[in-house]
Structures are given as C-alpha cells and as structure tokens.
Design a protein around this motif. Sequence first.
Motif, PDB file in Angstrom:
ATOM      1  N   LEU A  26       0.835  -1.105  -0.086  1.00  0.00           N
ATOM      2  CA  LEU A  26      -0.215  -0.237  -0.361  1.00  0.00           C
ATOM      3  C   LEU A  26       0.575   0.635   0.106  1.00  0.00           C
ATOM      4  O   LEU A  26       0.146   2.324   0.400  1.00  0.00           O
ATOM      5  CB  LEU A  26      -1.040   0.041   1.416  1.00  0.00           C
ATOM      6  N   GLY A  27       2.604   0.993  -0.193  1.00  0.00           N
ATOM      7  CA  GLY A  27       3.100   1.910  -0.297  1.00  0.00           C
ATOM      8  C   GLY A  27       3.108   2.944   1.260  1.00  0.00           C
ATOM      9  O   GLY A  27       3.094   4.403   0.943  1.00  0.00           O
ATOM     10  N   GLN A  28       3.520   2.502   1.870  1.00  0.00           N
ATOM     11  CA  GLN A  28       2.761   2.896   3.337  1.00  0.00           C
ATOM     12  C   GLN A  28       4.253   3.444   4.153  1.00  0.00           C
ATOM     13  O   GLN A  28       4.894   2.542   4.451  1.00  0.00           O
ATOM     14  CB  GLN A  28       2.416   2.394   4.637  1.00  0.00           C
ATOM     15  N   ASN A  29       4.589   4.052   3.334  1.00  0.00           N
ATOM     16  CA  ASN A  29       6.318   5.001   3.946  1.00  0.00           C
ATOM     17  C   ASN A  29       5.398   6.430   4.997  1.00  0.00           C
ATOM     18  O   ASN A  29       5.544   7.314   4.064  1.00  0.00           O
ATOM     19  CB  ASN A  29       7.068   5.331   2.825  1.00  0.00           C
ATOM     20  N   PHE A  30       5.373   6.267   6.045  1.00  0.00           N
ATOM     21  CA  PHE A  30       5.338   7.870   6.853  1.00  0.00           C
ATOM     22  C   PHE A  30       6.250   8.718   6.783  1.00  0.00           C
ATOM     23  O   PHE A  30       7.151   8.806   7.284  1.00  0.00           O
ATOM     24  CB  PHE A  30       4.290   7.258   8.236  1.00  0.00           C
ATOM     25  N   LEU A  31       6.192   9.775   6.636  1.00  0.00           N
ATOM     26  CA  LEU A  31       6.446  11.379   7.471  1.00  0.00           C
ATOM     27  C   LEU A  31       6.747  10.787   8.579  1.00  0.00           C
ATOM     28  O   LEU A  31       6.427  11.303   9.090  1.00  0.00           O
ATOM     29  CB  LEU A  31       5.847  12.421   6.833  1.00  0.00           C
ATOM     30  N   GLU A  54      -7.100  14.973   0.769  1.00  0.00           N
ATOM     31  CA  GLU A  54      -5.936  14.197   1.341  1.00  0.00           C
ATOM     32  C   GLU A  54      -6.199  12.837   0.677  1.00  0.00           C
ATOM     33  O   GLU A  54      -7.205  12.478   1.293  1.00  0.00           O
ATOM     34  CB  GLU A  54      -4.930  14.362   3.151  1.00  0.00           C
ATOM     35  N   GLY A  56      -4.854   9.221   1.387  1.00  0.00           N
ATOM     36  CA  GLY A  56      -3.751   8.702   2.290  1.00  0.00           C
ATOM     37  C   GLY A  56      -3.341   8.984   3.302  1.00  0.00           C
ATOM     38  O   GLY A  56      -2.022   9.378   3.815  1.00  0.00           O
ATOM     39  N   PRO A  57      -4.171   9.432   4.569  1.00  0.00           N
ATOM     40  CA  PRO A  57      -3.293  10.174   5.891  1.00  0.00           C
ATOM     41  C   PRO A  57      -2.161   9.351   7.055  1.00  0.00           C
ATOM     42  O   PRO A  57      -1.679   9.807   7.472  1.00  0.00           O
ATOM     43  CB  PRO A  57      -4.655  10.616   6.546  1.00  0.00           C
ATOM     44  N   GLY A  58      -2.299   8.237   6.576  1.00  0.00           N
ATOM     45  CA  GLY A  58      -1.222   7.294   7.112  1.00  0.00           C
ATOM     46  C   GLY A  58      -2.287   7.154   8.920  1.00  0.00           C
ATOM     47  O   GLY A  58      -3.309   7.248   9.302  1.00  0.00           O
ATOM     48  N   GLU A  77      -8.837   6.919   2.719  1.00  0.00           N
ATOM     49  CA  GLU A  77      -7.094   6.205   2.922  1.00  0.00           C
ATOM     50  C   GLU A  77      -8.339   4.718   2.874  1.00  0.00           C
ATOM     51  O   GLU A  77      -9.267   4.483   3.476  1.00  0.00           O
ATOM     52  CB  GLU A  77      -6.978   6.190   4.302  1.00  0.00           C
ATOM     53  N   ILE A  78      -7.172   3.897   2.571  1.00  0.00           N
ATOM     54  CA  ILE A  78      -7.672   2.949   2.299  1.00  0.00           C
ATOM     55  C   ILE A  78      -7.804   1.517   3.480  1.00  0.00           C
ATOM     56  O   ILE A  78      -8.354   0.472   2.860  1.00  0.00           O
ATOM     57  CB  ILE A  78      -7.138   1.777   0.419  1.00  0.00           C
ATOM     58  N   ASP A 102     -10.772   3.148  -1.818  1.00  0.00           N
ATOM     59  CA  ASP A 102      -9.533   3.080  -2.751  1.00  0.00           C
ATOM     60  C   ASP A 102      -9.381   4.148  -3.615  1.00  0.00           C
ATOM     61  O   ASP A 102     -11.047   4.814  -4.039  1.00  0.00           O
ATOM     62  CB  ASP A 102      -9.644   2.584  -3.736  1.00  0.00           C
ATOM     63  N   ILE A 103      -8.658   5.737  -2.959  1.00  0.00           N
ATOM     64  CA  ILE A 103      -8.988   7.093  -4.361  1.00  0.00           C
ATOM     65  C   ILE A 103      -8.974   6.562  -6.114  1.00  0.00           C
ATOM     66  O   ILE A 103      -9.588   7.391  -6.426  1.00  0.00           O
ATOM     67  CB  ILE A 103      -8.337   8.093  -4.137  1.00  0.00           C
ATOM     68  N   ASN A 127       0.910  12.830   0.499  1.00  0.00           N
ATOM     69  CA  ASN A 127       2.602  12.613   0.233  1.00  0.00           C
ATOM     70  C   ASN A 127       1.685  10.968  -0.281  1.00  0.00           C
ATOM     71  O   ASN A 127       1.690  10.255   0.476  1.00  0.00           O
ATOM     72  CB  ASN A 127       3.221  11.898   1.746  1.00  0.00           C
ATOM     73  N   TYR A 131       3.504   3.720  -5.628  1.00  0.00           N
ATOM     74  CA  TYR A 131       2.353   1.936  -6.498  1.00  0.00           C
ATOM     75  C   TYR A 131       1.721   2.926  -7.371  1.00  0.00           C
ATOM     76  O   TYR A 131       1.430   2.590  -7.848  1.00  0.00           O
ATOM     77  CB  TYR A 131       2.245   1.435  -6.019  1.00  0.00           C
TER      78      TYR A 131
HETATM   79  N1  SAM Z   1       0.172  10.562   5.104  1.00  0.00           N
HETATM   80  C1  SAM Z   1       0.727   9.658   5.813  1.00  0.00           C
HETATM   81  C2  SAM Z   1       2.407  10.765   5.794  1.00  0.00           C
HETATM   82  O1  SAM Z   1       3.120  11.248   5.009  1.00  0.00           O
HETATM   83  O2  SAM Z   1       3.137  10.523   7.039  1.00  0.00           O
HETATM   84  C3  SAM Z   1       0.704   8.611   4.920  1.00  0.00           C
HETATM   85  C4  SAM Z   1       1.427   8.473   3.553  1.00  0.00           C
HETATM   86  S1  SAM Z   1       1.610   7.226   2.730  1.00  0.00           S
HETATM   87  C5  SAM Z   1       3.374   7.472   1.662  1.00  0.00           C
HETATM   88  C6  SAM Z   1       0.527   6.452   2.227  1.00  0.00           C
HETATM   89  C7  SAM Z   1      -0.727   6.379   2.381  1.00  0.00           C
HETATM   90  O3  SAM Z   1      -1.987   5.885   1.049  1.00  0.00           O
HETATM   91  C8  SAM Z   1      -0.713   5.221   3.232  1.00  0.00           C
HETATM   92  O4  SAM Z   1      -1.385   5.598   4.390  1.00  0.00           O
HETATM   93  C9  SAM Z   1      -1.537   4.030   2.304  1.00  0.00           C
HETATM   94  O5  SAM Z   1      -2.545   3.300   3.398  1.00  0.00           O
HETATM   95  C10 SAM Z   1      -2.628   4.971   1.994  1.00  0.00           C
HETATM   96  N2  SAM Z   1      -3.012   4.526   0.395  1.00  0.00           N
HETATM   97  C11 SAM Z   1      -2.002   3.321  -0.140  1.00  0.00           C
HETATM   98  N3  SAM Z   1      -3.237   3.987  -1.657  1.00  0.00           N
HETATM   99  C12 SAM Z   1      -3.946   4.327  -1.477  1.00  0.00           C
HETATM  100  C13 SAM Z   1      -5.288   4.464  -2.302  1.00  0.00           C
HETATM  101  N4  SAM Z   1      -5.479   3.450  -3.166  1.00  0.00           N
HETATM  102  N5  SAM Z   1      -6.081   4.795  -1.900  1.00  0.00           N
HETATM  103  C14 SAM Z   1      -6.112   5.571  -0.807  1.00  0.00           C
HETATM  104  N6  SAM Z   1      -5.316   5.907   0.059  1.00  0.00           N
HETATM  105  C15 SAM Z   1      -4.480   4.697  -0.199  1.00  0.00           C
END
Ligand code: SAM
Length: 294
Positions: A26-31, A54, A56-58, A77-78, A102-103, A127, A131
């Motif tokens: 899910l591309g989870q890299n938190f800031l 926003e 993907g708020p994480g 947020e997914i 899912d956005i 952020n 993927y």
């Molecule tokens: N905003 C947070 C931060 O900056 O620390 C998290 C950013 S992280 C790179 C990407 C976020 O997008 C994760 O929380 C992930 O679960 C969410 N995500 C991934 N695919 C998504 C989708 N298709 N629709 C909505 N959110 C998604």
Amino acid sequence: MQKDIATPNRTKDILKKYGFSFKKSLGQNFLVDPNILRNITEFAEITKNTGTIEIGPGIGALTEHLARASKKVVAFEIDDRLFPILEDTLSPYDNVELIHSDILRANIQAVITEKLSDVEDVMVVANLPYYVTTPIILKLLEDQLPLRGIVVMLQKEVADRIAAKPGTKDYGSLSIAIQYYTTAETVMIVPKTVFIPQPNVESAVIRLLKRERPAVDVQNEKFFFEIVKLSFAQRRKTILNNLQSGLKDGKEKKQLILDALSSADIDPKRRGETLSLQEFGALSDALLSSFPPA
Ligand code: SAM
C-alpha cells in the motif's frame, strides 16, 4: 498545541501502541519530519477558506498540518487498520473527515459537492502511495474536478517526467498529459531519511496549478492524446516514422502525414520529444480530417 505526530519518537510510540505493521503493497512510508510537512502545506498556499483533500493520511502526520491551515480536510484512506489510530491522533481537530475508500474508485466530485460546498478553493495535498502515483494524478485531472491545484510528494523520477520540458530525456506523454491541464513545477527534493520505513527511491514534491483553459486548444482532445502517444511509441524514431507505424492504413497514408506535418510547420525528421504542446496541438488538428477516429 500538541506535539506533532511526525516526530520520530511520537510516530514510533503510536505505531507501537497500536501494534501497526507497514504494508509495502500500500506504499506505506510515513513522514517523520515536521519541517517537510510545514513546507508542503506552505507550498499549497492553503487558507482558512480552503477545502483540502488528502489521499492516504496514514497516521495523520500531514493531516494535522492541513487541518491547522484549512477550513476543512477530507482524507481518503484505503487501509481500515488506520482508522482507530486516526480517530485518536486527530481527535484535537474537528475539521477533518475521514473516508474509507480506494481513491481510484472514489467519486471525488460527489464528495466535493457534498462536503466542500462552503469553501473558496479546493486543493489536493498528499504524500502519495508510490505504487499508484500516476493513475491518481491523471484521475484527479481527467475527472475535471473543480480544484485550484495539487501539491504532492512522489518519486523524484516521476516528478522529473511530469515537469519536463521539450527536448529533454524526461519529456514524454506523461509530461504532456499533465501540462495540458496544469503548470507543473518541482518545488522540493526530499531525502529518504525523512520517512519510516525509508523508500528505495528519492522523492520530490510537485506543485500542479490548474490552468483556466487547457494549454492548447484542440479540435478533438482524445485524438490529440492519441497522436501524442503514437509520437512517443519509439523514442528513437522520427515523428514521421512513428505516425506511419501508428496511424491506421489507408490510401496515400505517408503523403497525408507529410501534408499534415507541413501544414503544422513540423520537420518530418524531428523526434516527438522535441515537439511542444502547441506543436502537438497543431499536428493533431491537421491530421484529424485525414485520420478521423472511429
Ligand atoms: N500521509 C501519511 C504520511 O505522510 O506519513 C502517509 C503517506 S503513505 C506514503 C501513503 C498512504 O496512502 C498510506 O496511508 C496508505 O495506506 C494509503 N493508500 C495506499 N493506497 C491508497 C489508495 N488507493 N487510496 C487511498 N489511500 C491509499
């Protein structure tokens, strides 16, 4: 004001408290750097009349900065595991609404109409999950949403392609697809060290401001994008050769292409990567009557 979510220690405490494990898929890299988050928010030029979307708020690191600056934040947020965490971390903010979706499947226009009807402008700030960066940005633009702009973190390599100018190695159909709708500029290069976990690639923040009208007026938008795509099919080939291979066969095909190139004032020996948006516009208009789309 409470301590930022994005300090490395607070983030680690939150993750530990909830036993959260990152999903790479899910591309989870938190800031974890409040300065970067402040900068992203400033680049978006948000005011207390702005509605911010926003993606993907994480655990809410960027969301809280957006909430402090905006009238209202709507965050998609997914990952359902993040909702109990977000309800806790964002409890000090009463102007944030979370949507579990899912956005790429969301009806963003309906959400804007329903939840952001009382704002002066709408910005998308995120952020992004790496993927799906390109599909997300293209959806935001192709859906013709009433946005002022988009400020997002993404892979530096993709930012380079989006903001590329004609005649450079990064310039291609993605640059054109996005610059058709927006002015695109990279506003910040971001090192890997500001994320947990660190991504494998360098990152950048890009600012896309919606143009009032597309960069070029064309008779048929779909055909314009088709011609752009064909022109980059093989980057080393000339524009003439790419169009000859890509356009459908018919009588005097080569001559018709040469005529169109001539009327658009484009040398047939040039490569697609040297053509400006205006030249692609003139070329697609000139080709339209000889090669009408089905
Ligand atoms: N905003 C947070 C931060 O900056 O620390 C998290 C950013 S992280 C790179 C990407 C976020 O997008 C994760 O929380 C992930 O679960 C969410 N995500 C991934 N695919 C998504 C989708 N298709 N629709 C909505 N959110 C998604």
